[in-house]
Design a protein around this motif. Sequence first.
Motif, short mmCIF file in Angstrom:
data_model
loop_
_atom_site.label_atom_id
_atom_site.label_comp_id
_atom_site.label_asym_id
_atom_site.label_seq_id
_atom_site.Cartn_x
_atom_site.Cartn_y
_atom_site.Cartn_z
N MET A 1 75.11 61.26 55.60
CA MET A 1 75.91 61.82 54.51
C MET A 1 77.30 61.18 54.49
O MET A 1 77.80 60.81 53.43
CB MET A 1 76.03 63.34 54.63
N GLU A 2 77.92 61.03 55.65
CA GLU A 2 79.26 60.45 55.72
C GLU A 2 79.27 58.97 55.32
O GLU A 2 80.15 58.53 54.59
CB GLU A 2 79.83 60.58 57.14
N GLU A 3 78.30 58.22 55.81
CA GLU A 3 78.31 56.78 55.60
C GLU A 3 77.67 56.37 54.28
O GLU A 3 78.11 55.40 53.67
CB GLU A 3 77.57 56.07 56.75
N CYS A 4 76.63 57.07 53.86
CA CYS A 4 75.84 56.64 52.70
C CYS A 4 75.78 57.67 51.58
O CYS A 4 75.17 57.39 50.54
CB CYS A 4 74.40 56.37 53.14
N ALA A 5 76.35 58.86 51.78
CA ALA A 5 76.21 59.96 50.82
C ALA A 5 74.73 60.16 50.50
O ALA A 5 74.33 60.29 49.35
CB ALA A 5 77.02 59.69 49.55
N LEU A 6 73.91 60.18 51.54
CA LEU A 6 72.47 60.24 51.40
C LEU A 6 71.87 61.32 52.30
O LEU A 6 72.11 61.31 53.51
CB LEU A 6 71.85 58.87 51.76
N LYS A 7 71.10 62.22 51.69
CA LYS A 7 70.36 63.20 52.47
C LYS A 7 69.08 62.55 52.98
O LYS A 7 68.36 61.89 52.23
CB LYS A 7 69.99 64.41 51.61
N VAL A 8 68.83 62.73 54.28
CA VAL A 8 67.63 62.18 54.90
C VAL A 8 66.90 63.28 55.66
O VAL A 8 67.49 64.29 56.03
CB VAL A 8 67.95 61.01 55.86
N GLU A 9 65.61 63.03 55.88
CA GLU A 9 64.84 63.89 56.78
C GLU A 9 64.36 63.04 57.94
O GLU A 9 64.15 61.83 57.79
CB GLU A 9 63.69 64.57 56.06
N ILE A 10 64.22 63.68 59.07
CA ILE A 10 63.76 62.99 60.27
C ILE A 10 62.24 62.91 60.22
O ILE A 10 61.56 63.91 60.02
CB ILE A 10 64.20 63.75 61.54
N VAL A 11 61.70 61.70 60.39
CA VAL A 11 60.26 61.48 60.36
C VAL A 11 59.68 61.56 61.77
O VAL A 11 58.73 62.29 62.02
CB VAL A 11 59.91 60.13 59.70
N ARG A 12 60.28 60.80 62.69
CA ARG A 12 59.79 60.77 64.07
C ARG A 12 60.82 60.11 64.98
O ARG A 12 61.64 59.31 64.53
CB ARG A 12 58.45 60.05 64.18
#
Length: 158
Positions: A54-65
Amino acid sequence: MYLFNVRVYGILVNENNEVLISDEKTQNVAFTKFPGGGLEYGEGLTDALKREFMEECALKVEIVRHIYTTDFYEKSSFNESQIISVYYQVRALEHLTFDLKVSPFDFSKEKQQEKVEVFRFVHTSALEESELTFKTDKMAWKVFSNMNNQRAGQRNHL
């Protein structure tokens, strides 16, 4: 005196089979790594990785593995701490809205600050370990590539 510096990074592969990498320049040193950063006190690894994206890319991610955790001694390039890095495969939960570069270390349009960071995608078949600066990133990429090659081999046998 520093003791341990816990870092968490994400390997994000898009629908074109390209991996997101970060080119950074700080303290007159330039390096290429996976997106991510330092764990803050009281924070869990996956929460830290989500915050970093979020800080670096303004992007929400989910953890896959989980991909890899440092299993060798690595001294920080910036101070006397020992680096412990944890890598996860992540998936974007929304469209990317940040600028992407094509060439390595293309800081031409960035404001010259103490720390500059830009992102680019590299096809997974084209990214060489030698393009990554830090030993931990190289190891994580090797493990990730081997995992994907094994999965592809298993799919081909079905």
